[in-house]
Design a protein around this motif. Structure first.
Motif, PDB file in Angstrom:
ATOM      1  N   LEU A 114      21.947  -3.941 -48.324  1.00  0.00           N
ATOM      2  CA  LEU A 114      20.856  -2.999 -48.565  1.00  0.00           C
ATOM      3  C   LEU A 114      20.570  -2.270 -47.257  1.00  0.00           C
ATOM      4  N   TYR A 200      10.550  -4.357 -48.740  1.00  0.00           N
ATOM      5  CA  TYR A 200      11.688  -3.858 -49.509  1.00  0.00           C
ATOM      6  C   TYR A 200      12.080  -4.851 -50.599  1.00  0.00           C
ATOM      7  N   TYR A 204      11.291  -4.661 -54.974  1.00  0.00           N
ATOM      8  CA  TYR A 204      12.623  -4.351 -55.508  1.00  0.00           C
ATOM      9  C   TYR A 204      12.647  -4.541 -57.016  1.00  0.00           C
ATOM     10  N   GLY A 209      16.033  -0.206 -57.815  1.00  0.00           N
ATOM     11  CA  GLY A 209      15.978  -0.349 -56.369  1.00  0.00           C
ATOM     12  C   GLY A 209      14.545  -0.498 -55.911  1.00  0.00           C
ATOM     13  N   SER A 210      14.355  -0.535 -54.590  1.00  0.00           N
ATOM     14  CA  SER A 210      13.024  -0.808 -54.066  1.00  0.00           C
ATOM     15  C   SER A 210      12.105   0.410 -54.159  1.00  0.00           C
ATOM     16  N   GLY A 214      14.466   4.890 -50.591  1.00  0.00           N
ATOM     17  CA  GLY A 214      15.632   5.239 -51.391  1.00  0.00           C
ATOM     18  C   GLY A 214      15.236   5.767 -52.759  1.00  0.00           C
ATOM     19  N   GLY A 216      14.659   4.368 -55.563  1.00  0.00           N
ATOM     20  CA  GLY A 216      13.657   3.610 -56.316  1.00  0.00           C
ATOM     21  C   GLY A 216      12.239   4.093 -56.075  1.00  0.00           C
TER      22      GLY A 216
END
Ligand SMILES: [Zn+2]
Ligand SMILES: [Zn+2]
Length: 394
Positions: A114, A200, A204, A209-210, A214, A216
């Motif tokens: 990650l 993170y 998640y 995703g988190s 990113g 997410g």
């Protein structure tokens, strides 16, 4: 501006480094408190490791990393060796074979990586350096259990985040210098990186995703959760005699991050008399219990206003109980008051509440009423909005 001078918890600039580890920065005591439950697990250890940098670093290619073991209760700092990539000159990979292992399983297990470049929950959209978290492919591996250092302690490190995804097997967090797409060089991890790792992993979600960095970050739920958890409200710091002598006013408005533990159940310590009026105030000491509980009275930790707010109206064995047990120590120190339901606490309201308790409620709490039938009821009957209103300064 140096990234380390951004507050770990709220992202504002000109934050000051933790005086022990010098590896995470905070803009205020309130932000430092918000991080403390996590930070304290590595703060002192980080200091010891970094102080002995030159003697303890096994080689110039070793860097400090954070290891989240699968079976022990808290994370630890480890030195991780690095090796230049066979195919790409100047690109270094961490050597994690000793750490990413599962007992009883000898064959190589696939690894996932990650990359964390920012933390939108903490107002740091882009960090100076990149956090890498390595973990194992979960599926076909026997003996791979829930990571105890993340999920296993009470309260768990993940406990005050979103906590949807259960992490299995060991994890290692390393840091790479720079925030380009794929930084080449390793560096020592920081304890701001540690905060980012917990956030993170804690925010998640499996397919998305988190929420904090990113892709997410973008969907509706993530936006709602982050809007709820980020930001600050106003609380009131009630300074003890000593802090007042150092030039601080008795009551000070302070900005408190929404992620402060007082807004979670863990720090739940409702103030009895305000609570009877449905003012959901809670209090927290700034000085840790261990520090204040020396047995003898240090008069500069005395805090008369806090003592009033902490007063309880319950009777035990024919006596008024006084303060909650936790606060029996005369060394209360400075305290922070926030509204557990969110929203601001105003200095004027705290002032009015203290005066009301001092002049109206406390004088009613006589020895006679403690033993008399209906004595307690008489006290409770006086605790009304109307009576309180008499003490509000216009
Ligand atoms: Zn802050
Ligand atoms: Zn520290």
């Amino acid at each position: 501006m140096e990234a380390s001078s951004l507050c770990t918890i709220c992202g504002v600039s000109n934050a000051r480094l933790c005086t022990t580890c010098r590896s995470a920065a905070y803009c205020s005591l309130e932000c430092q408190q918000a991080d403390w439950r996590t930070h304290k697990l590595l703060c002192r250890k980080f200091k010891d490791s970094s102080m002995s940098n030159f003697t303890a670093r096994p080689s110039p290619k070793h860097y400090l990393a954070i290891y989240f073991p699968m079976t022990t209760r808290s994370p630890c700092l480890v030195w991780v060796d690095s090796k230049e990539d066979e195919h790409e000159q100047g690109y270094f990979n961490p050597e994690l074979d000793q750490l990413l292992v599962v007992p009883g399983h000898n064959r190589y297990i696939g690894r996932n990586l990650l990359c964390i470049r920012g933390n939108s929950l903490r107002g740091r959209k882009t960090n100076r350096d990149t956090l890498n978290i390595w973990y194992l492919d979960a599926d076909p591996i026997p003996n791979l259990i829930t990571n105890q250092s993340l999920h296993g302690t009470t309260p768990t490190l993940i406990g005050d985040t979103w906590g949807e995804f259960i992490w299995k097997g060991p994890l290692v967090a390393v840091m790479k210098a720079g925030s380009t797409w794929d930084p080449r060089l390793l560096m020592d991890i920081t304890l701001t990186g540690y905060r980012d790792a917990i956030d993170y992993l804690g925010y998640y979600r499996e397919t998305i995703g988190s929420m904090i960095d990113g892709i997410g970050m973008g969907d509706h739920l993530a936006k709602r959760v982050l809007a709820d958890k980020s930001g600050k409200v106003w609380g009131v710091r009630i300074n003890c005699i000593g802090d007042q002598a150092r030039g601080n006013p008795e009551l000070v408005p302070v900005a408190v991050p929404n992620t402060h533990p007082l807004f979670n159940l863990e720090g739940d310590d409702p103030l009895c008399i305000p609570d009877l009026l449905d003012w959901t105030w809670v209090a927290k000491a700034y000085v840790g219990k261990a520090q204040s509980n020396t047995g003898d009275v240090q008069s500069d930790l005395e805090n008369p206003l806090a003592r009033l707010l902490l007063l309880q109206t319950s009777v035990e064995d024919g006596k008024w109980e006084g303060l909650r047990p936790w606060w029996h120590d005369p060394n209360i120190g400075s305290i922070l008051v926030v509204n557990r339901r969110g929203g601001d606490v105003e200095v004027g309201k705290v002032k009015a509440m203290c005066k009301f308790i001092q002049q109206k409620v406390f004088p009613l709490m006589t020895d006679e009423r403690a033993i008399a039938l209906g004595g307690k009821q008489e006290v409770l009957a006086a605790i009304t909005e109307e009576n309180l209103a008499l003490f509000v300064e216009s």
